[in-house]
Scaffold this active site. Structure first.
Site, PDB file in Angstrom:
ATOM      1  N   ARG A 217       0.856  -1.192   0.000  1.00  8.81           N
ATOM      2  CA  ARG A 217       0.000   0.000   0.000  1.00  8.81           C
ATOM      3  C   ARG A 217       0.892   1.242   0.000  1.00  8.81           C
ATOM      4  NH1 ARG A 217      -5.356  -1.683   2.448  1.00  8.81           N
ATOM      5  NH2 ARG A 217      -5.325  -3.869   1.859  1.00  8.81           N
ATOM      6  N   GLU A 219       0.976   4.044   1.275  1.00 10.83           N
ATOM      7  CA  GLU A 219       0.330   4.818   2.342  1.00 10.83           C
ATOM      8  C   GLU A 219       1.097   6.110   2.562  1.00 10.83           C
ATOM      9  OE1 GLU A 219      -2.375   4.148   3.935  1.00 10.83           O
ATOM     10  OE2 GLU A 219      -2.698   1.973   3.825  1.00 10.83           O
ATOM     11  N   ARG A 225       0.718   2.451  12.720  1.00 12.93           N
ATOM     12  CA  ARG A 225       0.002   1.229  12.302  1.00 12.93           C
ATOM     13  C   ARG A 225      -0.083   1.064  10.788  1.00 12.93           C
ATOM     14  NH1 ARG A 225      -6.305   2.258  12.962  1.00 12.93           N
ATOM     15  NH2 ARG A 225      -6.372   4.139  11.746  1.00 12.93           N
ATOM     16  N   HIS A 226       0.562   1.945  10.036  1.00 12.81           N
ATOM     17  CA  HIS A 226       0.581   1.823   8.585  1.00 12.81           C
ATOM     18  C   HIS A 226       2.004   1.663   8.075  1.00 12.81           C
ATOM     19  CE1 HIS A 226      -3.378   3.901   8.955  1.00 12.81           C
ATOM     20  NE2 HIS A 226      -3.677   3.071   7.977  1.00 12.81           N
ATOM     21  N   GLU A 362      -7.903  -1.643  14.687  1.00 10.86           N
ATOM     22  CA  GLU A 362      -8.438  -2.575  13.692  1.00 10.86           C
ATOM     23  C   GLU A 362      -7.328  -3.528  13.271  1.00 10.86           C
ATOM     24  OE1 GLU A 362      -9.784  -0.818   9.907  1.00 10.86           O
ATOM     25  OE2 GLU A 362      -8.949  -2.646   9.026  1.00 10.86           O
ATOM     26  N   SER A 365     -10.551  -6.859   8.471  1.00  5.29           N
ATOM     27  CA  SER A 365     -11.855  -6.443   7.965  1.00  5.29           C
ATOM     28  C   SER A 365     -12.296  -7.450   6.921  1.00  5.29           C
ATOM     29  CB  SER A 365     -11.808  -5.020   7.417  1.00  5.29           C
ATOM     30  OG  SER A 365     -11.088  -4.998   6.223  1.00  5.29           O
ATOM     31  N   ARG A 413      -0.176  -6.135  12.582  1.00  8.29           N
ATOM     32  CA  ARG A 413      -1.042  -5.432  13.546  1.00  8.29           C
ATOM     33  C   ARG A 413      -1.463  -6.371  14.667  1.00  8.29           C
ATOM     34  NH1 ARG A 413      -5.201  -1.229  10.756  1.00  8.29           N
ATOM     35  NH2 ARG A 413      -3.679  -0.076   9.532  1.00  8.29           N
TER      36      ARG A 413
HETATM   37  P1  AMO Z   1      -8.263  -3.701   4.458  1.00  8.43           P
HETATM   38  O1  AMO Z   1      -7.837  -2.716   3.469  1.00  8.43           O
HETATM   39  O2  AMO Z   1      -9.096  -3.232   5.599  1.00  8.43           O
HETATM   40  O3  AMO Z   1      -9.134  -4.856   3.759  1.00  8.43           O
HETATM   41  O4  AMO Z   1      -6.994  -4.461   4.996  1.00  8.43           O
HETATM   42  C1  AMO Z   1      -7.123  -5.607   5.809  1.00  8.43           C
HETATM   43  C2  AMO Z   1      -6.207  -5.498   7.005  1.00  8.43           C
HETATM   44  O5  AMO Z   1      -4.878  -5.327   6.576  1.00  8.43           O
HETATM   45  C3  AMO Z   1      -4.166  -4.508   7.490  1.00  8.43           C
HETATM   46  N1  AMO Z   1      -3.633  -3.334   6.807  1.00  8.43           N
HETATM   47  C4  AMO Z   1      -2.418  -2.806   7.033  1.00  8.43           C
HETATM   48  N2  AMO Z   1      -1.441  -3.140   7.874  1.00  8.43           N
HETATM   49  C5  AMO Z   1      -0.322  -2.382   7.870  1.00  8.43           C
HETATM   50  N3  AMO Z   1      -0.125  -1.323   7.053  1.00  8.43           N
HETATM   51  C6  AMO Z   1      -1.072  -0.958   6.182  1.00  8.43           C
HETATM   52  N4  AMO Z   1      -0.848   0.073   5.368  1.00  8.43           N
HETATM   53  C7  AMO Z   1      -2.294  -1.701   6.143  1.00  8.43           C
HETATM   54  N5  AMO Z   1      -3.426  -1.614   5.416  1.00  8.43           N
HETATM   55  C8  AMO Z   1      -4.220  -2.615   5.834  1.00  8.43           C
HETATM   56  C9  AMO Z   1      -5.150  -4.117   8.578  1.00  8.43           C
HETATM   57  C10 AMO Z   1      -6.483  -4.301   7.899  1.00  8.43           C
HETATM   58  O6  AMO Z   1      -7.504  -4.592   8.828  1.00  8.43           O
HETATM   59  N6  AMO Z   1      -9.508  -6.961   0.873  1.00  8.43           N
HETATM   60  C11 AMO Z   1      -9.868  -6.477   2.188  1.00  8.43           C
HETATM   61  C12 AMO Z   1     -10.089  -7.583   3.166  1.00  8.43           C
HETATM   62  C13 AMO Z   1     -11.300  -8.453   2.863  1.00  8.43           C
HETATM   63  O7  AMO Z   1     -12.426  -7.886   2.794  1.00  8.43           O
HETATM   64  O8  AMO Z   1     -11.112  -9.660   2.694  1.00  8.43           O
HETATM   65  C14 AMO Z   1      -8.749  -5.558   2.677  1.00  8.43           C
HETATM   66  O9  AMO Z   1      -7.645  -5.570   2.202  1.00  8.43           O
HETATM   67  O10 AMO Z   1      -4.999  -5.017   9.652  1.00  8.43           O
END
Ligand code: AMO
Length: 439
Positions: A217, A219, A225-226, A362, A365, A413
């Site tokens: 990502r 980000e 947490r990202h 979180e 999801s 996480r």
């Molecule tokens: P989502 O975008 O909420 O859902 O991502 C799912 C989980 O991935 C983790 N996460 C991250 N951890 C660290 N850094 C990041 N930048 C980051 N972005 C996300 C979180 C988050 O809850 N496809 C859907 C899931 C689904 O519906 O099956 C998805 O990717 O813990």
């Protein structure tokens, strides 16, 4: 070093070895020169050993090497194990021979045992050295244990582990966080999640799949947490009757993982000084609307439809902790705040979605997916997606797609919250973020 001398380490030297010659190898953690005698603290992957170096009782060459060897050099020692009341472990090794296997430069970029506070950036710049600290390694040993537990649990539940492409033609989680890749003469992206592929598999008869793999990502936010690259633990299940089926699997899996860490990760938890509570079950299910109300009563206003921010999640975590809950669900998010693949709750502004939060953050999801071709296309159009870029995905829905649902869980996480780490980067060997591309 002689081949006849048994190789031992800090775990395997025992009383049986007293007065016997052994060989040990490791890093020189410390050298204390007390004049006629020196002590070398040798660290191996399992613990430490004391090497006593009395000038009069060891070969001169051994004395000279061991009293001048730079800290963190790797050495091998052959010597006799001697019982010692003064040594912490009850014995020490009197060396006959020493071999320098890897000499360390000095000064060190980072101390391994020094108690002085070091900037987190210095630690990550010199991660190889940072990882020599047992309390840092314990994080990764625990992470490995968690993944092993998760895989075994899902295997027993009939899930098949799959591996989907990480170089992809279209993103599933929004265009803003896509990393572009030059793919021969085409533009490609690094996968943000296995979303499209795990759903396509639902049309095949591989009806319960999971994947543990990297997700990327872009980000822009610099938060604790990202990160730009994390390990996503994804699952997808076909023929579900509601998202509840998916939530039950995750709940069971989380309990199994935490119980397993409590049972088999005691050494690591001790090293980290961490106590973990087994989350109370069943995990409470909060609706998004009720969360908005709880937050309002705590002085945090969220406009209907908006996602929870870091502070909102933290506040909710405190409220839930005060009621004895570490893990809890948030369901029925407004459909507008959820991606195109989530099913709308007919006749309401909500969706068949859930988030799993752990101690105010979180961690996962998911939800039930829109599996009906026409409704899916409508939803994609509503979200402004270019349908032609998703043809390969939509095709799998056009020829018989069962109802299905799944989840994505951020492994770091989970580990961060489980071990009480202040920053997600602590749970990643070589973190990637906006400012970091090396080491
Ligand atoms: P989502 O975008 O909420 O859902 O991502 C799912 C989980 O991935 C983790 N996460 C991250 N951890 C660290 N850094 C990041 N930048 C980051 N972005 C996300 C979180 C988050 O809850 N496809 C859907 C899931 C689904 O519906 O099956 C998805 O990717 O813990």
């Amino acid at each position: 070093m002689s081949e006849n001398i048994p190789m031992r380490n800090s775990l395997t030297v025992s009383k049986e070895d007293y007065e016997r010659e052994v060989t040990v190898q490791g890093w020189v953690q410390d050298v204390r020169n007390l004049g006629g005698i020196s002590f070398v603290i040798l660290r191996d992957p399992h613990g430490i050993l004391q090497i006593a170096v009395p000038k009069k009782k060891v070969p001169l060459e051994v004395f000279e090497i061991l009293t001048s060897i730079p800290r963190e050099s790797v050495i091998g020692i052959s010597g006799v194990v001697k019982e010692s009341k003064q040594a912490k472990m009850g014995f020490e090794i009197l060396p006959n021979a020493v071999e320098v296997l890897g000499r360390a430069a000095s000064p060190l970029p980072l101390g391994v045992v020094d108690k002085v506070g070091v900037e987190v950036e210095t630690r990550f710049n010199n991660r190889f050295m940072d990882l020599r600290k047992p309390e840092v390694r314990a994080i990764f040993e625990t992470k490995s244990l968690v993944l092993d537990l998760i895989g075994r649990y899902l295997g027993e539940k009939g899930f098949v582990e799959v591996f989907t492409p990480k170089i992809v033609a279209s993103g599933a989680e929004g265009g803003a966080s896509l990393f572009e890749v030059k793919y021969f003469d085409k533009l490609a992206y690094l996968a943000q999640s296995p979303q499209l592929y795990k759903q396509m598999l639902m049309s095949t008869g591989l009806d319960r799949v999971y994947e543990v793999g990297p997700a990327f990502r872009a980000e822009p936010s610099d938060t604790v947490r990202h990160v730009s690259e994390f390990i996503s633990f994804d699952g997808e299940m076909a023929f579900i009757s509601s998202q509840r089926d998916v939530m039950d699997v995750i709940e069971g899996c989380m309990l199994h993982a935490i119980k397993g860490v409590l049972q088999n990760g005691t050494k690591q938890l001790e090293t980290l000084g961490r106590h973990i509570d087994l989350p109370k079950t069943p995990f409470p299910i909060l609706t998004y609307s009720s969360v908005v109300e709880v937050l309002a009563s705590e002085g945090r206003q969220i406009s209907e439809g908006e996602d929870l921010g870091t502070e909102d999640e933290r506040t909710l975590g405190e409220v839930m902790k005060s009621k004895g809950y570490d893990m809890y669900w948030i369901v029925e998010y407004p459909e507008g705040s959820k991606p195109f693949y989530i099913m709308e709750k007919e006749g309401t502004p909500f969706s068949h979605s859930f988030d799993l939060d752990y101690l105010g953050q979180e961690i996962a999801s998911g939800g039930q997916r829109e599996h009906r071709y026409d409704s899916l296309v409508r939803r994609m159009e509503k979200k402004g997606l270019e349908i032609s870029s998703f043809k390969f995905y939509l095709d799998a829905f056009a020829y018989g797609m069962p109802p299905h649902g799944g989840w994505g869980l951020g492994v770091e996480r989970l580990v961060q919250k489980m071990l009480g780490l202040p920053n997600i980067r602590e749970a990643i060997l070589f973190p990637r973020d906006r400012n970091r591309l090396t080491p």
